[in-house]
Design a protein around this motif. Sequence first.
Motif: not given
Length: 185
Positions: A80, A153-154, A159-160, A174, A162
Motif C-alpha cells: 500500500r 493513515l499513521m 509497518q509504516r 517513528y 516515510i
Amino acid sequence: MELPVFYAGDMISGAAAYTMDEPTSKYCVTVLRKAKGDKILLADGRGGKYTAEITDDHRKKCVSAILETERVPAPAPRLRIGIAFTKNASRMEWFLEKATEIGMSEIIPLITRRTEKENLKMERLESILVSAMLQSRQWHLPKLHTPQPFESLMAAEGQRFIAHCLPGEKNPFYRSPAREKMRYC
C-alpha cells in the motif's frame, strides 16, 4: 503475436459469454479490426484472466464466448502506498500509472497541511489505473481509496515507512535505534 487484453470489470465468475461496453467494443472492432473468430483476453481486475473468442463483432456491443478461465494470484507482498497528490494533474496520472505497473495493491491519496487538491476526479483516476493495468498486462487492479487525512493513515496498524528528502530532519512518528542510523536521500 500477443492477444489484446480488454477490461471486463463486471465479469461474472463462471459466465459463458461476455458483452463489452460500447467504447471497448468500438476500440476492439473498429480500431484493432478484430472480427468474428478472433481470440482476445479479458481481465476482471480481481485476478481473472479469460481467453475468449469473438462471436459477434458488432461495434456497439461486441460479444465473446469464454473459452478458458485462469486465476492469477495476487502479487506478494501486498503493498500500500499513501501519497499527497500535487496540483499538477499530469504528475498525479504518471504516478498512478507507475504504481500500477510495479504492482501496488492499494493507493491512498493523502490530505496533508499543504494539500492543494482535495477533490479528485475518482472516475478519471480509476480509468488511468485500468489503462495501466491492461498496458502492463497485469490481472489485479489496485484499489484506489478515497482521500484521507495523513493522521488516519499513521494511526493504522502495521509497518509504516516515510520517505522524504529533507536532510537532517527527523521523523517524529517513528523512532528506533536502527532508524537513527539511517541516511536520507
